[in-house]
Design a protein around this motif. Sequence first.
Motif, PDB file in Angstrom:
ATOM      1  N   VAL A   1       0.822  -1.209   0.000  1.00 15.34           N
ATOM      2  CA  VAL A   1       0.000   0.000   0.000  1.00 15.34           C
ATOM      3  C   VAL A   1       0.859   1.264   0.000  1.00 15.34           C
ATOM      4  CG1 VAL A   1      -1.936  -1.133   1.152  1.00 15.34           C
ATOM      5  CG2 VAL A   1      -0.186   0.013   2.532  1.00 15.34           C
ATOM      6  N   VAL A   2       0.304   2.287  -0.642  1.00 18.74           N
ATOM      7  CA  VAL A   2       0.881   3.633  -0.583  1.00 18.74           C
ATOM      8  C   VAL A   2       0.042   4.430   0.402  1.00 18.74           C
ATOM      9  CG1 VAL A   2       1.248   5.771  -1.869  1.00 18.74           C
ATOM     10  CG2 VAL A   2       1.817   3.568  -2.921  1.00 18.74           C
ATOM     11  N   PHE A   3       0.711   5.148   1.312  1.00 19.21           N
ATOM     12  CA  PHE A   3      -0.016   5.896   2.336  1.00 19.21           C
ATOM     13  C   PHE A   3       0.685   7.221   2.625  1.00 19.21           C
ATOM     14  CE2 PHE A   3       2.966   2.966   4.207  1.00 19.21           C
ATOM     15  CZ  PHE A   3       3.622   3.688   5.191  1.00 19.21           C
TER      16      PHE A   3
ATOM     17  N   ARG B   1       4.306  -2.905   3.135  1.00 21.79           N
ATOM     18  CA  ARG B   1       3.419  -4.058   3.043  1.00 21.79           C
ATOM     19  C   ARG B   1       2.640  -4.224   4.345  1.00 21.79           C
ATOM     20  NH1 ARG B   1       3.547  -8.388  -0.442  1.00 21.79           N
ATOM     21  NH2 ARG B   1       5.675  -7.874  -1.124  1.00 21.79           N
ATOM     22  N   VAL B   2       1.360  -4.530   4.241  1.00 22.39           N
ATOM     23  CA  VAL B   2       0.510  -4.747   5.413  1.00 22.39           C
ATOM     24  C   VAL B   2       0.812  -6.120   6.011  1.00 22.39           C
ATOM     25  CG1 VAL B   2      -1.856  -4.963   6.239  1.00 22.39           C
ATOM     26  CG2 VAL B   2      -1.311  -3.278   4.466  1.00 22.39           C
TER      27      VAL B   2
ATOM     28  N   LEU C   1      -5.314   6.980   6.024  1.00 23.59           N
ATOM     29  CA  LEU C   1      -4.104   7.525   5.410  1.00 23.59           C
ATOM     30  C   LEU C   1      -3.712   6.781   4.136  1.00 23.59           C
ATOM     31  CD1 LEU C   1      -1.782   8.130   8.519  1.00 23.59           C
ATOM     32  CD2 LEU C   1      -3.129   9.819   7.247  1.00 23.59           C
ATOM     33  N   ILE C   2      -4.316   5.620   3.908  1.00 19.93           N
ATOM     34  CA  ILE C   2      -3.946   4.812   2.748  1.00 19.93           C
ATOM     35  C   ILE C   2      -4.468   5.461   1.473  1.00 19.93           C
ATOM     36  CG2 ILE C   2      -4.195   2.582   1.619  1.00 19.93           C
ATOM     37  CD1 ILE C   2      -4.343   1.296   4.347  1.00 19.93           C
ATOM     38  N   VAL C   3      -3.558   5.698   0.539  1.00 19.99           N
ATOM     39  CA  VAL C   3      -3.915   6.292  -0.756  1.00 19.99           C
ATOM     40  C   VAL C   3      -4.492   5.231  -1.684  1.00 19.99           C
ATOM     41  CG1 VAL C   3      -3.017   7.492  -2.791  1.00 19.99           C
ATOM     42  CG2 VAL C   3      -2.156   8.079  -0.518  1.00 19.99           C
TER      43      VAL C   3
END
Length: 245
Positions: free
Chosen positions: A126-128, A145-146, A227-229
């Motif tokens: 993810v991009v955040f 990475r989550v 916050l995750i884009v």
Amino acid sequence: MSTDPPDGPIAAPDAATDDGVARRLAREAGTAEASGADEVPAEGDLDELPDPPAKARPPKSSTRNILEWVAVIGGAVIIAVVVRTFVLQTFWIPSPSMSPTLVKDDRVLVNKLAYKFHDVNRGDVVVFERPPTEPPSEIKDLIKRVVALPGEHVSIMDGKVSIDGKVLNEPYVHGLQTVLDSCPITYVPGIDTTAGFKVPEGEVLVLGDNRVNSHDGRCFGPIDEDLIVGRAFFLMWPPGHAGGL
């Protein structure tokens, strides 16, 4: 003895001996004169008539051409802006924290609508936005990475990550140890214990794949899902390494 013709009209010829040809010819001649002597083509002759000349289209004015191009270009720009803002966007990888999955200067394509339709999943890249616990920087967005989801207990012991007491299988780290001594300050108290750190509701814990060189959730703590884009799903540059994530 007189040779003068007898008084009175001369008798007409016998109708039985008249074939009517003269009368028919006279009648046809009179019909042609009444119609102006113009002939109407038979139905079978219509295909032989020449086509009417095509009307030439007037040339487009230069002003009209310019306006059409402006409309096309303007529409394309608007579509591109809408797509970039709400749907898809490319992101540049600024550091080696996701190596070897992603290396510095790679470009990834991010789906900004992914989490409008489903929840964040473990393993997603993810991009955040930079977390509020981090100091300001010219790099506004990060990529990790989550590894832990809301309500889960995460612990890091003996170089491995465990979720609710079970060691997490992480082939993407390629055998690298997950260390805890790289952060001067940590916002994940208890992560180095068997009980672990409980991820708050509405938040996730993210780590870089390069576990020995990544400033991530071990330092700044879990991030709010708001916050995750978006989810990075495709490596698009360099072309030789392009493919899904």
